[in-house]
Design a protein around this motif. Structure first.
Motif, PDB file in Angstrom:
ATOM      1  N   GLY A  22     -61.059  55.472  -2.474  1.00 50.09           N
ATOM      2  CA  GLY A  22     -60.236  54.743  -3.427  1.00 50.09           C
ATOM      3  C   GLY A  22     -60.744  53.326  -3.628  1.00 50.09           C
ATOM      4  N   ARG A  23     -60.028  52.580  -4.456  1.00 46.02           N
ATOM      5  CA  ARG A  23     -60.470  51.242  -4.848  1.00 46.02           C
ATOM      6  C   ARG A  23     -59.924  50.135  -3.956  1.00 46.02           C
ATOM      7  N   TYR A  24     -58.698  50.298  -3.452  1.00 42.77           N
ATOM      8  CA  TYR A  24     -58.026  49.187  -2.784  1.00 42.77           C
ATOM      9  C   TYR A  24     -57.494  49.585  -1.410  1.00 42.77           C
ATOM     10  N   LYS A  25     -57.493  48.592  -0.532  1.00 42.82           N
ATOM     11  CA  LYS A  25     -56.782  48.682   0.742  1.00 42.82           C
ATOM     12  C   LYS A  25     -55.493  47.882   0.576  1.00 42.82           C
ATOM     13  N   VAL A  26     -54.347  48.537   0.768  1.00 42.52           N
ATOM     14  CA  VAL A  26     -53.042  47.921   0.477  1.00 42.52           C
ATOM     15  C   VAL A  26     -52.274  47.729   1.786  1.00 42.52           C
ATOM     16  N   TYR A  27     -51.806  46.500   2.006  1.00 42.61           N
ATOM     17  CA  TYR A  27     -50.975  46.176   3.165  1.00 42.61           C
ATOM     18  C   TYR A  27     -49.542  45.923   2.690  1.00 42.61           C
ATOM     19  N   ILE A  28     -48.608  46.752   3.159  1.00 40.80           N
ATOM     20  CA  ILE A  28     -47.185  46.591   2.834  1.00 40.80           C
ATOM     21  C   ILE A  28     -46.499  46.013   4.071  1.00 40.80           C
ATOM     22  N   ILE A  29     -46.057  44.766   3.976  1.00 37.60           N
ATOM     23  CA  ILE A  29     -45.393  44.100   5.108  1.00 37.60           C
ATOM     24  C   ILE A  29     -43.898  44.018   4.795  1.00 37.60           C
ATOM     25  N   ASP A  30     -43.111  44.841   5.454  1.00 36.82           N
ATOM     26  CA  ASP A  30     -41.663  44.891   5.215  1.00 36.82           C
ATOM     27  C   ASP A  30     -40.950  43.857   6.085  1.00 36.82           C
ATOM     28  N   GLU A  31     -39.807  43.349   5.568  1.00 37.23           N
ATOM     29  CA  GLU A  31     -39.025  42.309   6.255  1.00 37.23           C
ATOM     30  C   GLU A  31     -39.923  41.132   6.651  1.00 37.23           C
TER      31      GLU A  31
ATOM     32  N   VAL B 262     -41.040  51.033  -4.543  1.00 43.48           N
ATOM     33  CA  VAL B 262     -41.961  50.569  -5.582  1.00 43.48           C
ATOM     34  C   VAL B 262     -43.287  50.132  -4.964  1.00 43.48           C
ATOM     35  N   ALA B 263     -43.232  49.543  -3.776  1.00 43.47           N
ATOM     36  CA  ALA B 263     -44.464  49.139  -3.102  1.00 43.47           C
ATOM     37  C   ALA B 263     -45.346  50.354  -2.822  1.00 43.47           C
ATOM     38  N   LYS B 264     -44.749  51.467  -2.384  1.00 47.83           N
ATOM     39  CA  LYS B 264     -45.531  52.676  -2.093  1.00 47.83           C
ATOM     40  C   LYS B 264     -46.073  53.308  -3.374  1.00 47.83           C
ATOM     41  N   ILE B 265     -45.267  53.270  -4.435  1.00 50.58           N
ATOM     42  CA  ILE B 265     -45.755  53.807  -5.716  1.00 50.58           C
ATOM     43  C   ILE B 265     -46.926  52.969  -6.214  1.00 50.58           C
ATOM     44  N   LEU B 266     -46.805  51.650  -6.094  1.00 48.60           N
ATOM     45  CA  LEU B 266     -47.898  50.770  -6.515  1.00 48.60           C
ATOM     46  C   LEU B 266     -49.153  51.017  -5.680  1.00 48.60           C
ATOM     47  N   ALA B 267     -48.987  51.228  -4.380  1.00 50.70           N
ATOM     48  CA  ALA B 267     -50.140  51.494  -3.506  1.00 50.70           C
ATOM     49  C   ALA B 267     -50.851  52.772  -3.929  1.00 50.70           C
TER      50      ALA B 267
ATOM     51  N   SER C  41     -51.464  59.834   5.958  1.00 49.77           N
ATOM     52  CA  SER C  41     -52.738  59.953   6.666  1.00 49.77           C
ATOM     53  C   SER C  41     -53.837  59.078   6.070  1.00 49.77           C
ATOM     54  N   SER C  42     -53.532  58.358   5.013  1.00 50.26           N
ATOM     55  CA  SER C  42     -54.549  57.526   4.377  1.00 50.26           C
ATOM     56  C   SER C  42     -54.764  56.236   5.169  1.00 50.26           C
ATOM     57  N   MET C  43     -56.023  55.860   5.319  1.00 51.69           N
ATOM     58  CA  MET C  43     -56.362  54.611   6.005  1.00 51.69           C
ATOM     59  C   MET C  43     -56.339  53.426   5.045  1.00 51.69           C
ATOM     60  N   ASN C  44     -56.079  53.709   3.760  1.00 51.83           N
ATOM     61  CA  ASN C  44     -56.100  52.637   2.757  1.00 51.83           C
ATOM     62  C   ASN C  44     -54.748  51.963   2.585  1.00 51.83           C
ATOM     63  N   VAL C  45     -53.686  52.583   3.012  1.00 49.50           N
ATOM     64  CA  VAL C  45     -52.338  52.006   2.873  1.00 49.50           C
ATOM     65  C   VAL C  45     -51.760  51.815   4.270  1.00 49.50           C
ATOM     66  N   ILE C  46     -51.535  50.566   4.639  1.00 50.77           N
ATOM     67  CA  ILE C  46     -51.048  50.222   5.982  1.00 50.77           C
ATOM     68  C   ILE C  46     -49.668  49.586   5.853  1.00 50.77           C
ATOM     69  N   GLU C  47     -48.649  50.230   6.415  1.00 49.78           N
ATOM     70  CA  GLU C  47     -47.287  49.695   6.406  1.00 49.78           C
ATOM     71  C   GLU C  47     -46.998  49.007   7.735  1.00 49.78           C
ATOM     72  N   ILE C  48     -46.458  47.802   7.647  1.00 45.86           N
ATOM     73  CA  ILE C  48     -46.174  47.000   8.843  1.00 45.86           C
ATOM     74  C   ILE C  48     -44.724  46.536   8.799  1.00 45.86           C
ATOM     75  N   ASP C  49     -44.000  46.751   9.883  1.00 45.05           N
ATOM     76  CA  ASP C  49     -42.630  46.259  10.010  1.00 45.05           C
ATOM     77  C   ASP C  49     -42.677  44.893  10.692  1.00 45.05           C
ATOM     78  N   ALA C  50     -42.440  43.844   9.915  1.00 35.18           N
ATOM     79  CA  ALA C  50     -42.551  42.486  10.463  1.00 35.18           C
ATOM     80  C   ALA C  50     -41.451  42.188  11.473  1.00 35.18           C
ATOM     81  N   ALA C  51     -40.378  42.974  11.474  1.00 33.29           N
ATOM     82  CA  ALA C  51     -39.308  42.731  12.444  1.00 33.29           C
ATOM     83  C   ALA C  51     -39.782  42.980  13.869  1.00 33.29           C
TER      84      ALA C  51
ATOM     85  N   ALA D 133     -52.910  62.171   0.328  1.00 37.41           N
ATOM     86  CA  ALA D 133     -53.129  61.555   1.640  1.00 37.41           C
ATOM     87  C   ALA D 133     -52.150  60.415   1.889  1.00 37.41           C
ATOM     88  N   ILE D 134     -51.890  59.614   0.853  1.00 36.67           N
ATOM     89  CA  ILE D 134     -50.952  58.502   1.003  1.00 36.67           C
ATOM     90  C   ILE D 134     -49.543  59.039   1.231  1.00 36.67           C
TER      91      ILE D 134
END
Length: 550
Positions: free
Chosen positions: A130-139, A66-71, A98-108, A93-94
């Protein structure tokens, strides 16, 4: 067909696992989380997008998806009813990563202060497209205290073009200062019906033949996780490649046990047959069944049985076949609710111990012996089980044990051993106890209970207030509002238990003692309802009470 995808498909690509191949791409594809999907779609359609979200819930329920769909949705050039179109350049691109607007980070693995500082530095730069830069921080619960503190200020007042989506399975480890700055969404465990429906749909798309019974079992084994369900299905299909996946095949691959085995084992336990129960455990282990899965499935079987006994029209909630339902209905008449709850308690304790134990078989065998022998425990529910066993023995006849001493055996020789004969002692016509004798009996009640050989009966009697009625009856008063006392009262009012008590009293006093069991239903103080034996002497005779032995 699935077989064509196991190596390289038509496009020459390596096989992709089912949970990756069928990862939802739009909000409409997400199953079992309607409360979250509807809220997010409404926010997107009305341009009320938050700056920080917290997605929490058990594994495999769709948090990262859902986080990726929202991004994608917040950046999509042509959204459709709040969902990303999946066709525009931003969506492609997402999806390609290859998109620079969505950054996924594994907090582990990126849980330090420096990792968060890098994010803070990058936040200063607006999105390239695009409009937003989205940071997805997992765990996110794996972040260090210093990392939380570094993130705090940026999370509270990020630039208008930044969105943070935090995902975690352990929300209790996240500081309240972080929680208070996020919109929290709790992902529920997905129901068995929803998972099974999704699996059937995907199997049709793949052109695979799978028995409905196999699909239902995999859906239940997934324990609310769609990802786990797809992984289990993948595992079963790979083992029986090119064949129809049957229920029996599924059990073999997953190391599970058929329902008929549970029924046979339960009946052996109810019958206190330790030998047969241990033999069945040995067969299950020898066949290579997974011990942890066996314990969980047996607990689930007992759960179904308890539900069936707990109310009318519970068949629909069980989701089992008519054959298995017939077995459960038969077994429901063989075991009481309290005993069944004891079984579930022991197996639940075993489930928490066995997962990381090295001697799993021994732990299972010990638990099964406990199920068969309630006298090994001192808990309340084990007492109920022991009482039931006593009632069964009383129905067959009370064993009369011969007193120790020398007597002639069949050969005419003297023997000092005792023997038991399953015969009921002949009932003698005893004189009725007069009120004064009943009062003396009540005065020595504690000593009488302490001397009883039958500790189960003694335990029930110890919960009662002992009184004497005006008619000279021995009164046993129980508080019906207290569950343990009320249950003891119900047991004492049964004819078999009352007969055993009268026999004990007659052997103690040499008289026929009338007994009456009553319940204090309006919770009045006991001295206002019945006269306690000790108070009786203090108030009426004005003498000091001395306990007597019989």
């Amino acid at each position: 067909m699935f077989a064509e995808n196991t190596g390289k498909g038509e496009a020459g690509m390596a096989y992709q696992a089912l949970y990756r191949k069928f990862r939802p791409q739009t909000f409409e594809d997400v199953k079992g989380q309607d409360h979250i999907v509807t809220t997010l779609k409404n926010q997107l359609k009305n341009d009320r997008i938050g700056h920080a979200y917290l997605f929490t819930g058990t594994r495999g329920t769709g948090k990262t998806t859902v986080a990726k769909i929202l991004a994608r949705a917040v950046n999509c050039q042509h959204p459709v009813d709040g969902s990303p179109c999946g066709k525009c350049s931003v969506c492609r691109a997402i999806n390609a990563g290859s998109s620079m607007n969505v950054i996924e980070i594994d907090a582990a693995s990126n849980n330090g202060v420096n990792n968060i500082r890098e994010i803070i530095e990058e936040v200063a730069y607006p999105p390239t497209e695009g409009r937003y830069k989205v940071y997805i921080i997992d765990e996110v619960h794996m972040l260090s205290p210093g990392a939380y503190n570094a993130l705090l200020k940026t999370l509270e007042e990020p630039p208008e073009y930044v969105i943070f989506i935090l995902a975690t399975t352990e929300v209790n480890k996240i500081p309240i200062t972080i929680l208070s700055r996020c919109q929290r969404y709790d992902f529920h465990r997905i129901s068995v019906v929803t998972i099974a429906g999704r699996l059937r749909q995907l199997m049709e798309e793949e052109g695979l033949a799978v028995e409905d019974k196999a699909v239902d079992y995999i859906a239940r084994a997934a324990d609310g996780s769609m990802r786990d369900a797809l992984s289990l299905m993948d595992q079963c299909i790979a083992f029986y490649l090119g064949q129809k996946l049957t229920y029996d095949d599924t059990l073999k691959v997953l190391g599970a046990v058929d329902t008929d085995v549970f029924s046979h084992l339960l009946r052996a336990i109810i019958g206190r047959d330790v030998t047969e129960s241990i033999r069945m455990i040995g067969e299950i282990i020898a066949e290579g069944r997974e011990p942890v899965q066996f314990v969980n499935d047996f607990t689930w079987y007992l759960r179904n049985l308890l539900l069936l006994k707990s109310g009318d029209h519970m068949e629909d909630a069980l989701d089992i076949s008519s054959d298995n339902l017939a077995l459960l209905q038969e077994e429901a008449q063989m075991v009481e609710d309290e005993i069944l709850m004891r079984y579930i308690r022991i197996l639940s304790d075993l489930s928490s111990q066995i997962r990381y134990a090295s001697q799993k078989r021994i732990l299972i065998e010990i638990a099964v012996i406990k199920l068969c022998k309630p006298q090994m425990e001192t808990s309340y529910d084990s007492l109920i089980d022991r009482l039931t066993t006593l009632e069964e023995k009383l129905e067959e006849g009370i064993p009369a044990q011969a007193s120790e001493g020398k007597r002639s055996d069949a050969g005419g020789q003297m023997s000092g051993q005792t023997q038991e004969a399953p015969v009921r002692a002949a009932k003698k016509n005893l004189p009725a106890a007069v009120p004064e004798e009943v009062r003396q009996l009540a005065g020595s009640w504690k000593k009488l209970i302490a001397a009883m050989e039958d500790r189960m009966l003694a335990s029930m009697l110890s919960k009662a207030l002992v009184s004497v009625s005006e008619e000279g009856e021995l009164l046993l008063v129980y508080d019906v509002e207290a569950p343990d006392q009320n249950l003891a009262r119900k047991k004492m009012t049964q004819a078999k238990t009352m007969e055993e008590l009268r026999q004990v009293l007659s052997e103690t006093t040499g008289k026929e003692v009338r007994v009456k069991v009553v319940g204090n239903e309006d919770r009045r103080p006991k001295e206002q309802m019945y006269t306690d034996a000790i108070d009786y002497f203090a108030k009426t005779a004005g003498v000091e009470l001395v306990e007597e032995d019989f």
